[in-house]
Design an enzyme around this catalytic site. Structure first.
Site, PDB file in Angstrom:
ATOM      1  N   LYS A 114      -9.752 -22.028  61.620  1.00 14.58           N
ATOM      2  CA  LYS A 114      -8.798 -21.469  60.645  1.00 14.58           C
ATOM      3  C   LYS A 114      -9.596 -20.759  59.561  1.00 14.58           C
ATOM      4  O   LYS A 114     -10.004 -21.365  58.563  1.00 14.58           O
ATOM      5  CB  LYS A 114      -7.948 -22.598  60.061  1.00 14.58           C
ATOM      6  CG  LYS A 114      -7.002 -22.167  58.963  1.00 14.58           C
ATOM      7  CD  LYS A 114      -5.925 -23.211  58.730  1.00 14.58           C
ATOM      8  CE  LYS A 114      -5.069 -22.869  57.531  1.00 14.58           C
ATOM      9  NZ  LYS A 114      -3.855 -23.664  57.448  1.00 14.58           N
ATOM     10  N   SER A 121      -3.465 -17.876  54.965  1.00 12.71           N
ATOM     11  CA  SER A 121      -3.012 -16.691  54.226  1.00 12.71           C
ATOM     12  C   SER A 121      -3.696 -16.575  52.868  1.00 12.71           C
ATOM     13  O   SER A 121      -3.876 -15.455  52.370  1.00 12.71           O
ATOM     14  CB  SER A 121      -1.486 -16.664  54.079  1.00 12.71           C
ATOM     15  OG  SER A 121      -0.987 -17.783  53.393  1.00 12.71           O
ATOM     16  N   GLY A 122      -4.061 -17.670  52.256  1.00 10.08           N
ATOM     17  CA  GLY A 122      -4.980 -17.674  51.114  1.00 10.08           C
ATOM     18  C   GLY A 122      -4.553 -16.943  49.855  1.00 10.08           C
ATOM     19  O   GLY A 122      -5.394 -16.625  49.019  1.00 10.08           O
ATOM     20  N   GLU A 156     -11.447 -25.531  59.047  1.00 11.93           N
ATOM     21  CA  GLU A 156     -11.039 -24.516  58.061  1.00 11.93           C
ATOM     22  C   GLU A 156     -12.096 -24.315  56.981  1.00 11.93           C
ATOM     23  O   GLU A 156     -12.126 -25.066  55.998  1.00 11.93           O
ATOM     24  CB  GLU A 156      -9.700 -24.899  57.412  1.00 11.93           C
ATOM     25  CG  GLU A 156      -9.240 -23.852  56.384  1.00 11.93           C
ATOM     26  CD  GLU A 156      -7.906 -24.164  55.720  1.00 11.93           C
ATOM     27  OE1 GLU A 156      -7.378 -25.269  55.925  1.00 11.93           O
ATOM     28  OE2 GLU A 156      -7.411 -23.299  54.990  1.00 11.93           O
TER      29      GLU A 156
HETATM   30  P1  13P Z   1      -2.302 -20.772  52.846  1.00 15.10           P
HETATM   31  O1  13P Z   1      -1.819 -20.009  54.069  1.00 15.10           O
HETATM   32  O2  13P Z   1      -1.302 -20.851  51.741  1.00 15.10           O
HETATM   33  O3  13P Z   1      -3.682 -20.374  52.445  1.00 15.10           O
HETATM   34  O4  13P Z   1      -2.399 -22.305  53.302  1.00 15.10           O
HETATM   35  C1  13P Z   1      -2.973 -22.592  54.488  1.00 15.10           C
HETATM   36  C2  13P Z   1      -3.617 -23.911  54.398  1.00 15.10           C
HETATM   37  O5  13P Z   1      -3.283 -24.820  55.135  1.00 15.10           O
HETATM   38  C3  13P Z   1      -4.706 -24.093  53.420  1.00 15.10           C
HETATM   39  O6  13P Z   1      -5.402 -25.240  53.734  1.00 15.10           O
END
Ligand code: 13P
Length: 342
Positions: free
Chosen positions: A221, A263-264, A179
């Site tokens: 991700k 989703s960020g 990620e």
């Molecule tokens: P969000 O979808 O809230 O960004 O979280 C995903 C996540 O696992 C961040 O590390």
């Protein structure tokens, strides 16, 4: 593919199976504490446990969720019937995963930039998590856009850590979720987000290649390409999908098992609409799905609000988002789904 890579590939493929995505429920205790505090919920171990149980036990959630990322505390907790959470999830055919990084820390000598820690002792921790039932893991690198940043050094340091983590996971029989998150809260344009995401992915895949990480046994991700929240720039759903797919096609080998977006900070509906449009565009060599935290959980957490009597309503809210995002993996999400009820 050698036998070990085939095993990893089977797990990774199940994580991105059609109609399914990943529930990122791996907020650390301080992070979920902040989310709870904003809703007036006390952050006790029991409240964190019962919140997670409410989500995992929403009836039929396994039709939409292939795997769940857990935090160290949660992987050691149990459902009310005494079954450990990893066992509970496995019975539902949901793959247990585990967040293994120990957080993004200030990068020395580089103001405003972060590097993610957690490599020391990781081999031993992965062995224990495997015993506890985890079959995939997550490590989040954070890239900040600002004046003169990200620096090449920040990208390289984070890519190096992601690659070492990825290789250690695969050695342990655990699929790494890689990620590299380019944050969306600054005042940059969408074009800058594209350029930074391009360079980030290029740097990360170079490091993964050099570390010997098997692309068939990993899931990426990434962030989507969006305008910074403070930019005032508006982008259409179509523009976000097109630029996101373009930057991924440019940088991500076709052998990567799947892509599960974060989703960020996008709204629930934006996150679903963008994923939907990405799948409508077609032509991606990988399955495109979700690994959402906030965009899957916010409504459910608000509805539950820490009150046992709201459990069923919280579960309905969880199922609504899971169903919407599942539909988006087929390009079949629509606004009507938002009001269809459950
Ligand atoms: P969000 O979808 O809230 O960004 O979280 C995903 C996540 O696992 C961040 O590390």
């Amino acid at each position: 593919m050698d036998d070990k890579t085939k095993e990893l590939n089977a797990i990774a493929t199940a994580m991105v199976a059609p109609g399914k995505g990943i529930l990122a429920a791996d907020e650390s205790s301080p992070t979920i504490g902040k989310r709870f505090a904003a809703l007036g919920i006390e952050s006790t171990e029991e409240n964190r446990r019962s919140y997670r149980e409410m989500f995992f036990s929403a009836e039929g959630i396994q039709e939409y969720v292939s795997g769940t990322i857990l935090y160290d505390e949660t992987i050691r907790q149990s459902a009310s019937d005494g079954t450990t959470f990893p066992e509970y999830l496995k019975k539902l055919n949901i793959i247990p995963g585990i967040k293994v990084d120990t957080g993004a820390k200030d990068l020395a000598g580089h103001p405003g930039e972060k590097v993610t820690e957690g490599l020391d002792g990781l081999r031993e921790r992965l062995a224990e998590y495997y015993e506890l039932g985890a079959r995939f893991a997550k490590w989040r690198a954070v890239i900040t856009i600002g004046d003169g940043i990200p620096s090449d050094y920040c990208l390289e340091a984070n890519a190096h850590a992601l690659a070492r983590y990825g290789a250690l996971c695969q050695e342990a029989g655990i699929v790494p979720i890689i990620e590299p998150e380019v944050l969306m809260d600054a005042d940059n344009t969408m074009e800058t987000c594209y350029a930074v995401t391009d360079k980030t992915l290029h740097t990360v895949f170079g490091a993964l290649y050099r570390a010997g990480v098997k692309f068939e046994g990993m899931v990426l991700k990434p962030n989507m390409v969006v305008p910074g929240k403070k930019s005032g720039q508006k982008a259409t759903v179509r523009q976000v999908a097109e630029l996101t797919l373009e930057v991924l096609k440019k940088n991500v080998p076709a052998s990567v098992a799947g892509i599960a977006f974060l989703s960020g900070g996008q709204s629930d509906q934006e996150a679903s609409a963008h994923l939907n449009e990405l799948n409508k565009l077609g032509g991606a060599p990988w399955p495109l799905t979700y690994s959402y935290g906030r965009a899957l959980q916010t409504a459910a957490m608000e509805t539950w609000a820490g009150k046992p009597e709201n459990r069923a309503a919280g579960q309905a809210a969880a199922l609504l988002r899971a169903r919407a995002n599942s539909a988006a993996t087929y390009g079949k999400y629509s606004e009507q789904l938002e009001t269809a009820g459950v």
